[in-house]
Design a protein around this motif. Structure first.
Motif, mmCIF file in Angstrom:
data_model
loop_
_atom_site.group_PDB
_atom_site.id
_atom_site.type_symbol
_atom_site.label_atom_id
_atom_site.label_comp_id
_atom_site.label_asym_id
_atom_site.label_seq_id
_atom_site.Cartn_x
_atom_site.Cartn_y
_atom_site.Cartn_z
ATOM 1 N N MET A 171 0.846 -1.201 0.000
ATOM 2 C CA MET A 171 0.000 0.000 0.000
ATOM 3 C C MET A 171 0.880 1.249 0.000
ATOM 4 N N LYS A 172 0.559 2.166 -0.893
ATOM 5 C CA LYS A 172 1.272 3.442 -0.942
ATOM 6 C C LYS A 172 0.483 4.461 -0.136
ATOM 7 N N ILE A 173 0.953 4.713 1.081
ATOM 8 C CA ILE A 173 0.230 5.611 1.978
ATOM 9 C C ILE A 173 0.341 7.050 1.465
ATOM 10 N N PRO A 174 -0.786 7.758 1.333
ATOM 11 C CA PRO A 174 -0.726 9.164 0.899
ATOM 12 C C PRO A 174 0.075 10.027 1.879
ATOM 13 N N ILE A 175 0.970 10.811 1.349
ATOM 14 C CA ILE A 175 1.737 11.760 2.160
ATOM 15 C C ILE A 175 1.049 13.122 2.137
ATOM 16 N N ALA A 176 0.661 13.523 0.948
ATOM 17 C CA ALA A 176 -0.063 14.786 0.780
ATOM 18 C C ALA A 176 -0.898 14.682 -0.482
ATOM 19 N N THR A 177 -2.109 15.216 -0.427
ATOM 20 C CA THR A 177 -2.987 15.163 -1.594
ATOM 21 C C THR A 177 -3.271 16.570 -2.101
ATOM 22 N N TYR A 178 -3.627 16.634 -3.380
ATOM 23 C CA TYR A 178 -4.037 17.902 -4.002
ATOM 24 C C TYR A 178 -5.393 17.631 -4.639
ATOM 25 N N ARG A 179 -6.428 18.306 -4.135
ATOM 26 C CA ARG A 179 -7.775 18.038 -4.636
ATOM 27 C C ARG A 179 -8.067 18.863 -5.876
ATOM 28 N N ILE A 180 -8.595 18.204 -6.887
ATOM 29 C CA ILE A 180 -9.031 18.891 -8.101
ATOM 30 C C ILE A 180 -10.541 18.713 -8.250
ATOM 31 N N GLN A 181 -11.218 19.835 -8.427
ATOM 32 C CA GLN A 181 -12.665 19.825 -8.644
ATOM 33 C C GLN A 181 -12.910 19.770 -10.139
ATOM 34 N N PHE A 182 -13.299 18.602 -10.622
ATOM 35 C CA PHE A 182 -13.587 18.459 -12.047
ATOM 36 C C PHE A 182 -14.938 19.098 -12.388
ATOM 37 N N LEU B 135 2.152 19.539 -9.851
ATOM 38 C CA LEU B 135 1.840 18.784 -8.646
ATOM 39 C C LEU B 135 3.065 18.029 -8.150
ATOM 40 N N LYS B 136 3.832 17.506 -9.085
ATOM 41 C CA LYS B 136 5.059 16.787 -8.730
ATOM 42 C C LYS B 136 6.030 17.723 -8.006
ATOM 43 N N ARG B 137 6.159 18.947 -8.510
ATOM 44 C CA ARG B 137 7.077 19.908 -7.881
ATOM 45 C C ARG B 137 6.592 20.315 -6.484
ATOM 46 N N LEU B 138 5.272 20.316 -6.287
ATOM 47 C CA LEU B 138 4.727 20.662 -4.970
ATOM 48 C C LEU B 138 5.074 19.611 -3.923
ATOM 49 N N GLY B 139 5.319 18.382 -4.378
ATOM 50 C CA GLY B 139 5.657 17.319 -3.443
ATOM 51 C C GLY B 139 4.483 16.485 -2.983
ATOM 52 N N VAL B 140 3.323 16.600 -3.649
ATOM 53 C CA VAL B 140 2.189 15.763 -3.262
ATOM 54 C C VAL B 140 2.425 14.329 -3.729
ATOM 55 N N SER B 141 1.754 13.402 -3.068
ATOM 56 C CA SER B 141 1.902 11.998 -3.451
ATOM 57 C C SER B 141 0.719 11.507 -4.291
ATOM 58 N N LEU C 91 -3.603 8.190 -7.295
ATOM 59 C CA LEU C 91 -4.914 8.800 -7.531
ATOM 60 C C LEU C 91 -5.915 8.311 -6.491
ATOM 61 N N ILE C 92 -6.578 9.257 -5.854
ATOM 62 C CA ILE C 92 -7.688 8.974 -4.946
ATOM 63 C C ILE C 92 -8.944 9.582 -5.555
ATOM 64 N N ILE C 93 -10.042 8.825 -5.569
ATOM 65 C CA ILE C 93 -11.293 9.361 -6.128
ATOM 66 C C ILE C 93 -12.373 9.405 -5.055
ATOM 67 N N ASP C 94 -13.258 10.359 -5.211
ATOM 68 C CA ASP C 94 -14.409 10.534 -4.342
ATOM 69 C C ASP C 94 -15.537 9.637 -4.832
ATOM 70 N N ILE C 95 -16.100 8.814 -3.950
ATOM 71 C CA ILE C 95 -17.247 7.991 -4.338
ATOM 72 C C ILE C 95 -18.446 8.378 -3.474
ATOM 73 N N VAL C 96 -19.650 8.121 -4.010
ATOM 74 C CA VAL C 96 -20.882 8.612 -3.380
ATOM 75 C C VAL C 96 -21.864 7.452 -3.190
ATOM 76 N N VAL D 223 -6.777 3.383 -9.755
ATOM 77 C CA VAL D 223 -7.129 4.137 -8.559
ATOM 78 C C VAL D 223 -6.466 3.499 -7.348
ATOM 79 N N ASP D 224 -5.812 4.324 -6.537
ATOM 80 C CA ASP D 224 -5.080 3.832 -5.371
ATOM 81 C C ASP D 224 -5.866 3.950 -4.071
ATOM 82 N N GLY D 225 -6.817 4.875 -4.036
ATOM 83 C CA GLY D 225 -7.560 5.084 -2.800
ATOM 84 C C GLY D 225 -8.937 5.650 -3.058
#
Length: 275
Positions: free
Chosen positions: A1-12, A28-34, A84-89, A246-248
């Protein structure tokens, strides 16, 4: 499992597509998000600005790039070493005629294949609180007539831009007569024979036959505690996880579910230990 270190949310939506997001990956890569954390990506009501009003849980929204665009974004993320983490409903879907499951329930009532996918009290007719006034007043004003639905060609109650399908048993074999009803009493009698009842949105707080999301009548609760409903609403989600795209998963409002703990346990079992 690749534990998220930091996420960046994008509103599609609202101009944000998968290809546009892919173009942001170097930043995003330069920001250091995982991980990129995506708002709901599944097909929602036309013009939705957020995607939580899902109309098809097993299709990726064409307006933001569809499956092809999604796959391109995932490839770009993987090449950069980002997850990649996705929002599910799972709690609700759109109570919209654009939702094929809801449309089938409106048309066929308790006999619909999806009648028990939604959290509906079937001891009475399905309430549809989407009129600007009572059915009686809207009918009296001439704002409800019977017309063919332009998408299906089948008879429906037409109220401005909305077409509420008539139950097949109330019109089949009598198409010509049905489509020529102008008498208001006859229209009211036809409405009384439907599995649903059109009503004013103002009456929803005290007279609703389905569980809604907070006070939003356009979002109907789902019965994911039922195995068949879980399977039908998670088919694409699980495919994306199992394929490695999808990872998470971020689960939206599981507090509204009948049994949140059991839902999470089933989701973990279905996704495997690495999601």
């Amino acid at each position: 499992m690749k534990i998220p270190i930091a996420t960046y949310r994008i509103q599609f939506r609202n101009g944000m597509t998968f290809d546009r997001a892919a173009g942001l990956v170097p930043y995003l890569k330069r920001l250091g998000v995982s991980h990129l954390y995506a708002s709901p990506i599944f097909t929602a009501t036309s013009g939705s600005t957020h995607g939580y009003d899902v109309t098809d849980a097993n299709e990726i929204e064409p307006a933001i790039g569809g499956r092809a665009g999604f796959d391109r974004m995932v490839k770009t993320l993987k090449q950069a070493g980002l997850g990649l983490i996705i929002d599910i409903v799972p709690n609700h879907m759109a109570a919209s005629l654009e939702n094929a499951w809801w449309h089938d329930v409106v048309e066929n009532g308790a006999n619909s294949r999806y009648a028990r996918h939604f959290d509906i009290d079937w001891s009475r007719r399905l309430t549809l609180p989407f009129l600007g006034d009572s059915f009686k007043n809207v009918l009296e004003n001439g704002d409800i007539v019977v017309k063919p639905d332009p998408k299906t060609a089948r008879p429906a109650f037409a109220c401005f831009e909305s077409f509420y399908p008539l139950a097949p048993e109330t019109w089949q074999g009598r198409e010509d007569a049905i489509l020529n009803i102008t008498d208001k009493a006859a229209l009211a009698e036809l409405h009384d024979r439907q599995p649903y009842r059109l009503m004013s949105w103002r009456d929803a707080p005290r007279d609703l036959s389905y569980r809604r999301f907070f006070e939003i009548t356009g979002l109907a609760g789902m019965r994911v505690e039922d195995n068949a409903v879980f399977d039908d609403t998670h088919r694409l989600i699980l495919e994306l996880v199992h394929s490695g795209a999808v990872d998470g998963l971020r689960v939206d409002h599981m507090d509204g579910l009948a049994d949140p703990k059991a839902y999470l346990e089933r989701l973990r079992q279905q996704t495997g230990p690495d999601c």
